[in-house]
Design an enzyme around this catalytic site. Structure first.
Site, PDB file in Angstrom:
ATOM      1  N   GLY A   8    -124.386  53.604  10.721  1.00  0.00           N
ATOM      2  CA  GLY A   8    -125.204  53.151  11.851  1.00  0.00           C
ATOM      3  C   GLY A   8    -126.126  54.288  12.275  1.00  0.00           C
ATOM      4  O   GLY A   8    -126.431  54.484  13.439  1.00  0.00           O
ATOM      5  N   GLY A  11    -129.523  54.067  14.635  1.00  0.00           N
ATOM      6  CA  GLY A  11    -129.513  53.615  16.026  1.00  0.00           C
ATOM      7  C   GLY A  11    -129.910  54.713  16.991  1.00  0.00           C
ATOM      8  O   GLY A  11    -130.335  55.798  16.581  1.00  0.00           O
ATOM      9  N   GLN A  12    -129.752  54.426  18.302  1.00  0.00           N
ATOM     10  CA  GLN A  12    -130.200  55.393  19.313  1.00  0.00           C
ATOM     11  C   GLN A  12    -129.487  56.731  19.148  1.00  0.00           C
ATOM     12  O   GLN A  12    -130.134  57.782  19.121  1.00  0.00           O
ATOM     13  CB  GLN A  12    -129.916  54.846  20.732  1.00  0.00           C
ATOM     14  CG  GLN A  12    -130.345  55.816  21.837  1.00  0.00           C
ATOM     15  CD  GLN A  12    -129.880  55.431  23.233  1.00  0.00           C
ATOM     16  OE1 GLN A  12    -128.930  54.666  23.404  1.00  0.00           O
ATOM     17  NE2 GLN A  12    -130.551  55.965  24.244  1.00  0.00           N
ATOM     18  N   ASP A  53    -124.427  48.316   4.530  1.00  0.00           N
ATOM     19  CA  ASP A  53    -123.956  47.360   5.534  1.00  0.00           C
ATOM     20  C   ASP A  53    -122.506  47.739   5.782  1.00  0.00           C
ATOM     21  O   ASP A  53    -121.676  47.621   4.869  1.00  0.00           O
ATOM     22  CB  ASP A  53    -124.070  45.924   4.999  1.00  0.00           C
ATOM     23  CG  ASP A  53    -123.498  44.906   5.992  1.00  0.00           C
ATOM     24  OD1 ASP A  53    -123.813  43.712   5.836  1.00  0.00           O
ATOM     25  OD2 ASP A  53    -122.749  45.319   6.909  1.00  0.00           O
ATOM     26  N   TYR A 142    -119.222  43.165  24.425  1.00  0.00           N
ATOM     27  CA  TYR A 142    -119.399  44.585  24.102  1.00  0.00           C
ATOM     28  C   TYR A 142    -118.198  45.374  24.617  1.00  0.00           C
ATOM     29  O   TYR A 142    -117.605  46.162  23.883  1.00  0.00           O
ATOM     30  CB  TYR A 142    -120.687  45.081  24.746  1.00  0.00           C
ATOM     31  CG  TYR A 142    -120.994  46.531  24.580  1.00  0.00           C
ATOM     32  CD1 TYR A 142    -120.909  47.409  25.657  1.00  0.00           C
ATOM     33  CD2 TYR A 142    -121.405  47.036  23.355  1.00  0.00           C
ATOM     34  CE1 TYR A 142    -121.222  48.746  25.515  1.00  0.00           C
ATOM     35  CE2 TYR A 142    -121.729  48.381  23.208  1.00  0.00           C
ATOM     36  CZ  TYR A 142    -121.637  49.229  24.294  1.00  0.00           C
ATOM     37  OH  TYR A 142    -121.953  50.567  24.152  1.00  0.00           O
ATOM     38  N   ILE A 172    -127.031  56.212  27.797  1.00  0.00           N
ATOM     39  CA  ILE A 172    -127.626  57.401  27.186  1.00  0.00           C
ATOM     40  C   ILE A 172    -129.148  57.292  27.261  1.00  0.00           C
ATOM     41  O   ILE A 172    -129.730  56.267  26.863  1.00  0.00           O
ATOM     42  CB  ILE A 172    -127.160  57.574  25.737  1.00  0.00           C
ATOM     43  CG1 ILE A 172    -125.651  57.861  25.713  1.00  0.00           C
ATOM     44  CG2 ILE A 172    -127.920  58.719  25.059  1.00  0.00           C
ATOM     45  CD1 ILE A 172    -125.063  58.010  24.336  1.00  0.00           C
TER      46      ILE A 172
HETATM   47  C1  VAH Z   1    -125.766  49.465  26.907  1.00  0.00           C
HETATM   48  N1  VAH Z   1    -126.795  51.634  26.531  1.00  0.00           N
HETATM   49  O1  VAH Z   1    -126.400  49.427  27.952  1.00  0.00           O
HETATM   50  C2  VAH Z   1    -125.614  50.837  26.253  1.00  0.00           C
HETATM   51  C3  VAH Z   1    -124.420  51.548  26.809  1.00  0.00           C
HETATM   52  C4  VAH Z   1    -123.024  52.071  28.786  1.00  0.00           C
HETATM   53  C5  VAH Z   1    -124.232  51.369  28.277  1.00  0.00           C
HETATM   54  O2  VAH Z   1    -123.280  51.212  26.122  1.00  0.00           O
HETATM   55  O3  VAH Z   1    -125.267  48.498  26.379  1.00  0.00           O
END
Ligand code: VAH
Length: 321
Positions: A8, A11-12, A53, A142, A172
């Site tokens: 990954g 990503g950011q 992947d 999430y 972040i």
């Molecule tokens: C989000 N930037 O907003 C991420 C992060 C704590 C937030 O996991 O989903």
């Protein structure tokens, strides 16, 4: 010398962690892997890249063996608001990548870092100075994935001795990659809008306090934890870490110290507001400080100054318009 695979990597966090790790351990010792080849083309320090992947366990395992990897940074995740649009896909991707990371680490004796998040907490978690060990009943897919990841990572440590470690990152803030569908990304968008339009419409209400961290501190946290003396670790998955807590008004005030004419209004996104309201206002990160020396360097003033300077440079250099 460590042999590291970052999964990954586009990503950011990965977009900056790869160079950070290559700077420490040497370019050839840090393999950057991502599904999207275009995202692997921008690192400043050369090193091996792989199109992967993370759900393809066979290829993932082959890469670990080919490069003799001893440390896996698994950064694969659909972020909070994006996950709410397709919860089944979020679970499949987030947990599939983790299961492959842990199972391959078990078979190949690798250490594993999988970031958790303040998203692992929920509305019945104590919101202020949130303890390291507390109620964790998130109301986003999430967050459910992050709690499950913490539990599974701890299981692999206790059951199989896999060296799993992680931190609960707050929002972040960074300038290298564009905002990526997270709830906290208003704190990234605002800088681009402040410079370009001198104004911003915020999708979270004033008074919505969230923990935040500037990317350089996040990168240091990853390495510091993975380099920490394991005999000193009472916790493993995952440590509360934070650098600052602010609401949109405090960030706007800080920006106005540099752009006095900056104005902000509100157009609330109910999905992101509901997510943000379920997360803590501020974390207690004393365990990370005590067990592995966590000590962030950037507060809201230092972060704001650096973000404005770096994003202005991107506009000046024509990297963004
Ligand atoms: C989000 N930037 O907003 C991420 C992060 C704590 C937030 O996991 O989903």
């Amino acid at each position: 010398m460590k042999r590291i695979l970052v999964v990954g990597a586009g990503g950011q966090i990965g977009s900056e962690l790869v160079d950070h790790l290559r700077n420490i351990y040497g370019g050839s010792n840090v393999v950057a892997a991502d599904l999207d080849e275009k995202k692997l083309a921008n690192y400043k320090i050369d090193g091996p890249i792989e199109i992967l992947d993370a759900l393809d366990g066979n290829l993932f395992h082959q890469i670990v063996k080919n490069y003799k990897i001893d440390t896996i940074y698994n950064l694969v995740a659909l972020l909070s608001a994006t996950g709410e649009k397709n919860p089944t896909l979020a679970w499949k991707i987030n947990m599939g990548a983790l299961e492959n990371s842990l199972e391959i680490a078990r078979q190949e004796n690798c250490a594993v870092f999988t970031p958790s998040s303040i998203g692992a907490f929920g509305p019945n978690t104590p919101a202020d100075n949130t303890p390291q060990d507390t109620v964790m009943q998130p109301t986003t897919i999430y967050g459910v994935c992050k709690v499950a990841a913490e539990l599974l990572s701890n299981y692999y440590f206790y059951r199989f001795g896999v060296d799993t470690r992680s931190v609960r990152f707050p929002g972040i803030i960074s300038y290298v990659t564009p905002p990526g569908g997270g709830t906290t990304d208003y704190a990234v968008e605002i800088f681009y809008e402040a410079i370009k339009h001198k104004r911003y419409t915020c999708y979270l209400k004033r008074g919505t306090f969230l923990d935040m961290m500037y990317m350089p501190d996040a990168l240091d946290a990853c390495v510091q934890l993975m380099e920490a003396d394991p005999t000193k670790l009472v916790h493993r998955n995952a440590f509360n870490v934070t650098a600052m807590s602010f609401d949109p008004e405090m960030l706007a005030d800080e920006i106005r110290k540099h752009i006095p004419e900056f104005t902000m209004d509100y157009n609330i996104d109910p999905v992101k507001q509901k997510i943000a309201d379920s997360w803590p206002n501020s974390l207690d990160d004393s365990c990370a400080r005590a067990e592995w020396g966590w000590n962030p360097k950037y507060n809201i003033a230092a972060m704001t100054m650096d973000m404005l300077e770096k994003i202005q440079e991107k506009y000046d250099n024509g990297l963004i318009s």
